[in-house]
Scaffold this active site. Structure first.
Site, PDB file in Angstrom:
ATOM      1  N   GLU A  48       0.823  -1.213   0.000  1.00 12.31           N
ATOM      2  CA  GLU A  48       0.000   0.000   0.000  1.00 12.31           C
ATOM      3  C   GLU A  48       0.858   1.265   0.000  1.00 12.31           C
ATOM      4  O   GLU A  48       0.538   2.237  -0.672  1.00 12.31           O
ATOM      5  CB  GLU A  48      -0.958  -0.005   1.190  1.00 12.31           C
ATOM      6  N   TYR A 131      -6.522   6.466   3.688  1.00 13.57           N
ATOM      7  CA  TYR A 131      -6.689   5.387   2.725  1.00 13.57           C
ATOM      8  C   TYR A 131      -5.914   4.138   3.132  1.00 13.57           C
ATOM      9  O   TYR A 131      -6.447   3.027   3.164  1.00 13.57           O
ATOM     10  CB  TYR A 131      -6.256   5.816   1.310  1.00 13.57           C
ATOM     11  N   ASP A 149     -10.044   5.027  -2.616  1.00 12.70           N
ATOM     12  CA  ASP A 149      -8.880   5.505  -3.357  1.00 12.70           C
ATOM     13  C   ASP A 149      -9.374   6.189  -4.629  1.00 12.70           C
ATOM     14  O   ASP A 149     -10.565   6.370  -4.830  1.00 12.70           O
ATOM     15  CB  ASP A 149      -7.943   4.341  -3.680  1.00 12.70           C
TER      16      ASP A 149
END
Length: 311
Positions: A48, A131, A149
């Site tokens: 991520e 996020y 996102d």
DNA sequence: AAACCGGGGAT
DNA sequence: ATCCCAGGTTT
């Protein structure tokens, strides 16, 4: 204009949207390494962070090499700055690499080396924002989270709100819609998170959406409205690149990553692909030093030589 | 809310 | 030559 609130996202539409996108995902999902059964929560977190502004195709090989070298938070926590920056290579925004190591150190110190699964603890980690915290919760632990996102924003803007593209910066109304669509329950919510992101990436693309392959084309508000144009186009400003400090910093970092020894200013200028203004190079070097990405020793520049402890 | 922070591939 | 990409931090 009228913005849908949670109560205006009809329950039937919500249910059909989630059900069909999740079903589509089961057949269309990409086999990405951070989705493999043997992945770890730390591997998901690393993916991520790398995926923050770097496309999937470029992250995949870097992620494999990174986790082979530093499989755990404890391993990365002890890595040297120069090793970390060289391994980060050209993923871009190298401050992320330093934050990722700080994150590893925090996981070791605060959580015994285990990635936490609650939102507040995740958010408190360096480099982890709204996020990323939600994504780690959903993808690493299969827990319910509102994962929004750029892909999900676009899918919802089109399918639910009827816009060509979402606003330049997320609005409160947009967050409300996103939260309202997430189904109840850990399994369903995490499935929706993965599926909605994938739909935005593979089908509901920004430039040329593949509506013929879309499982929810028949209930898409944007399609029903006749594909109206981008209402925010006049406020959308694409970042300049040529001649910017970002480009200059990137070139300096590329030179220093490739160098075995310290590089003096004359050699540095000679290695720069183009020739930025003298003052710009000076300014960028100062900024890189300030960011902890570069050090200066006797007038020559090099990647930081201290270990993970000195900061 | 806006600025800053990389880099490459697609169109 | 322009657009787009699994954002976060700072001001």
């Amino acid at each position: 204009m009228r913005v849908p609130t949670p109560t205006t996202v009809a329950a039937e539409v919500r249910a059909a949207l989630v059900e069909r996108v999740v079903a589509w995902f089961q057949a269309a999902r990409r086999d990405l390494p951070w989705r493999a059964p043997e992945r770890t929560p730390w591997g998901v977190l690393v993916s991520e962070v790398m995926l923050q502004q770097t496309p999937v195709v470029r992250v995949e090989p870097a992620w494999r090499a990174w986790l082979e070298r530093w499989p755990t938070p404890a391993a990365l926590a002890d890595a040297s700055t120069a090793d970390v920056l060289r391994a980060w290579d050209r993923l871009g925004y190298p401050r992320r690499a330093l934050r990722l190591r700080e994150c590893a150190q925090a996981v070791v110190e605060r959580h015994g080396g285990q990635v936490p699964d609650d939102e507040a603890a995740l958010r408190a980690l360096p480099g982890v924002g709204e996020y990323t915290a939600a994504a780690v919760r959903a993808f690493a632990f299969g827990r319910r989270a509102v994962v929004v996102d750029t892909n999900v924003r676009r899918v919802l803007a089109r399918a639910v709100t009827g816009l060509a593209l979402p606003a330049p910066t997320p609005t409160a109304a947009e967050r409300a819609v996103a939260a309202a669509v997430v189904p109840a329950g850990d399994a369903a919510a995490s499935a929706w998170a993965a599926a909605s992101m994938e739909l935005g990436a593979l089908v509901c693309a920004a430039r040329s959406p593949r509506c013929a392959a879309c499982p929810v084309a028949d209930l898409c508000a944007w399609r029903a409205a006749g594909y109206p144009g981008d209402t925010h186009a006049h406020r959308r400003r694409t970042q300049a690149w040529h001649g910017t400090d970002r480009q200059c910093r990137g070139r300096i970092m590329a030179v220093l990553r490739a160098a075995d020894d310290a590089v003096d200013r004359t050699a540095l200028d000679a290695h720069m692909a183009a020739t930025p203004a003298d003052a710009q190079v000076t300014r960028c070097l100062a900024g890189l030093i300030e960011d902890g990405l570069v050090e200066q020793t006797r007038g020559a520049y090099h990647l930081p030589r201290e270990g993970a402890d000195a900061r």
